[in-house]
Design a protein around this motif. Structure first.
Motif, short mmCIF file in Angstrom:
data_model
loop_
_atom_site.label_atom_id
_atom_site.label_comp_id
_atom_site.label_asym_id
_atom_site.label_seq_id
_atom_site.Cartn_x
_atom_site.Cartn_y
_atom_site.Cartn_z
N LEU A 123 38.24 42.04 41.25
CA LEU A 123 38.31 43.13 41.22
C LEU A 123 38.66 44.09 42.12
N VAL A 124 37.88 43.61 42.95
CA VAL A 124 37.90 44.83 44.07
C VAL A 124 38.85 44.87 44.77
N GLU A 125 39.35 43.35 45.02
CA GLU A 125 41.08 43.00 45.96
C GLU A 125 41.71 43.47 44.95
N MET A 126 41.59 43.88 43.32
CA MET A 126 43.39 44.04 42.61
C MET A 126 42.73 45.80 42.77
N VAL A 127 41.67 45.80 43.08
CA VAL A 127 41.84 47.83 43.12
C VAL A 127 42.51 47.69 43.76
N ILE A 128 41.89 47.48 45.75
CA ILE A 128 42.73 47.19 47.27
C ILE A 128 44.79 47.30 46.80
N VAL A 129 44.84 46.47 46.11
CA VAL A 129 46.14 46.38 46.38
C VAL A 129 47.03 47.33 45.09
N VAL A 130 46.23 47.79 43.95
CA VAL A 130 46.50 48.82 43.64
C VAL A 130 46.56 49.94 44.25
N THR A 131 45.30 50.40 45.12
CA THR A 131 45.38 51.69 46.02
C THR A 131 46.67 51.82 47.11
N ILE A 132 46.51 50.66 47.51
CA ILE A 132 48.26 50.55 48.59
C ILE A 132 49.57 50.59 48.00
N LEU A 133 49.69 50.24 46.75
CA LEU A 133 50.91 50.10 45.86
C LEU A 133 51.15 51.74 45.48
#
Length: 141
Positions: free
Chosen positions: A16-26
């Motif tokens: 979940l942390v990796e997905m949140v980081i990717v969405v934030t960067i996008l």
């Protein structure tokens, strides 16, 4: 054996942390892209106004060459050429509207220089009221 099968299950997929980081960067990258797109739109609107003003100035010069008495005088020293007259006489096909300002174009002949060395300059601008105007022709440098 059971330990190896658990490790394989845990490693497949994203946390979940990796997905949140990717969405934030996008989200950050898309925000930067939208700001750049807005700047490009404003610049293209101004450039379209410069082109329209140059076309109006060319039409006004042609009209003045053939009809020198077509100029009207406003309350000040400036002389004005009506854009409607340019359309009626066939020098332009349509009356252009400013893309960057919410006001129509105005064609003026402005006197410049000192008393002994006066010259006239054709100027196409948008009158914003209160003595403010945005000059589109000649293009400011």
């Amino acid at each position: 054996m059971k330990f190896k099968s658990l490790q394989k299950k845990r490693r497949s997929g994203f946390t979940l942390v990796e997905m949140v980081i990717v969405v934030t960067i996008l989200g950050i990258l898309s925000g930067i892209g939208f700001m750049q797109f807005r700047n490009v739109q404003e610049t293209s609107r101004k450039n379209a106004d410069y082109v329209a003003a140059a076309n109006l100035a060319t039409a006004a010069n042609l009209c003045l060459g053939e009809n020198p008495n077509i100029v009207t005088t406003d309350t000040g020293k400036n002389k004005i050429i009506s854009i409607d007259t340019l359309k009626e006489k066939g020098y332009i096909n349509y009356i252009p509207k400013s893309q960057s300002q919410n006001s129509p174009f105005v064609i003026k002949i402005v006197e410049q220089g000192e008393e002994g060395k006066k010259s006239e300059e054709l100027r196409v601008s948008c009158d914003l009221g209160g003595g403010n105007e945005v000059i589109f022709y000649p293009k400011p440098e």
